[in-house]
Design an enzyme around this catalytic site. Sequence first.
Site, mmCIF file in Angstrom:
data_model
loop_
_atom_site.group_PDB
_atom_site.id
_atom_site.type_symbol
_atom_site.label_atom_id
_atom_site.label_comp_id
_atom_site.label_asym_id
_atom_site.label_seq_id
_atom_site.Cartn_x
_atom_site.Cartn_y
_atom_site.Cartn_z
ATOM 1 C CD GLU A 16 -2.696 5.109 7.053
ATOM 2 O OE1 GLU A 16 -2.843 5.075 5.672
ATOM 3 O OE2 GLU A 16 -1.844 4.590 7.659
ATOM 4 C CG ASN B 66 -1.634 1.334 1.476
ATOM 5 O OD1 ASN B 66 -1.795 1.963 0.490
ATOM 6 N ND2 ASN B 66 -2.392 1.451 2.766
HETATM 7 C C1 PEP Z 1 -0.600 -0.136 5.887
HETATM 8 O O1 PEP Z 1 -0.717 0.914 5.732
HETATM 9 O O2 PEP Z 1 -1.292 -0.893 5.671
HETATM 10 C C2 PEP Z 1 0.711 -0.615 6.726
HETATM 11 C C3 PEP Z 1 0.610 -1.772 7.601
HETATM 12 O O3 PEP Z 1 1.607 0.318 7.049
HETATM 13 P P1 PEP Z 1 3.125 -0.071 7.606
HETATM 14 O O4 PEP Z 1 3.683 -1.263 6.987
HETATM 15 O O5 PEP Z 1 3.950 1.046 7.366
HETATM 16 O O6 PEP Z 1 3.008 -0.062 8.960
#
Ligand code: PEP
Length: 251
Positions: free
Chosen positions: A96, A9
């Site tokens: 988010e 992502n």
């Molecule tokens: C995400 O945004 O889905 C995520 C898991 O971010 P990170 O790997 O940066 O914790």
Amino acid sequence: MRKPYIAGNWKMNLTPSEGAKLAAELKDQLKGVDVKVMIAPSFVTLPAVVEAVKGSNIIVAAQNVSDKESGAYTGEVSCQMLKDLGVNDVIIGHSERRSYYGENDEWINRKVKYALSQGMNIDLCVGETLDERKGGHLKEVLSRQIKVGLSDVSAKDMERITIAYEPVWAIGTGMTATSDDADDAHAYIRGLIESLYGKTVAENTIIQYGGSVKASNAKELLARKNIDGALVGGASLSADKFVPIVKCALE
Ligand code: PEP
């Protein structure tokens, strides 16, 4: 047998030219690697990335989508627009989106149902906040997010749904759930799916873990019985970090 599924992502990072460069590197470095891989650029970066991965098996997904077909919804992007670009996959319900943009389970369910009706594949994110975990509400939160998020979704449609368990406190913080905690949460989610759809659907559903996944912890997480893949944020923004995570899924 559930095939490992690693997704990146990109969030609000990488311009179209930066995204095309990374996508071309991934296409090159993941040639012949037998792992299902998805990358999710921003809306404006999608066309360049779709073009860059042509000829590979890398799936390109959107990070969000509207629950409406078309009309006066300023700033929204529809399933039809995505499909016209050749994008048939979408992340729905990322924490988010839930916390900064007020998406609740009912709204997320409308997006899930509409995207399914348009033939799209969905990566549905669920996960608890630190307060919810500390307060002993983990199961209650996951149960609500899964049951409401998948309300009116058929067993057949579950073939097009991946679940991403992402404890909110582990996203972008450097804190990872222990592999025991993550596997327990995944087992609980699989049990919820079994209660809704039966054993076969539950055993076939891919459940990814997300939250500060990196090459150094991916192997241990992916080795667990109920962890079938990863949804990666920060570490998906460079081939140097993302490719080794994908390769952990081979072992
Ligand atoms: C995400 O945004 O889905 C995520 C898991 O971010 P990170 O790997 O940066 O914790």
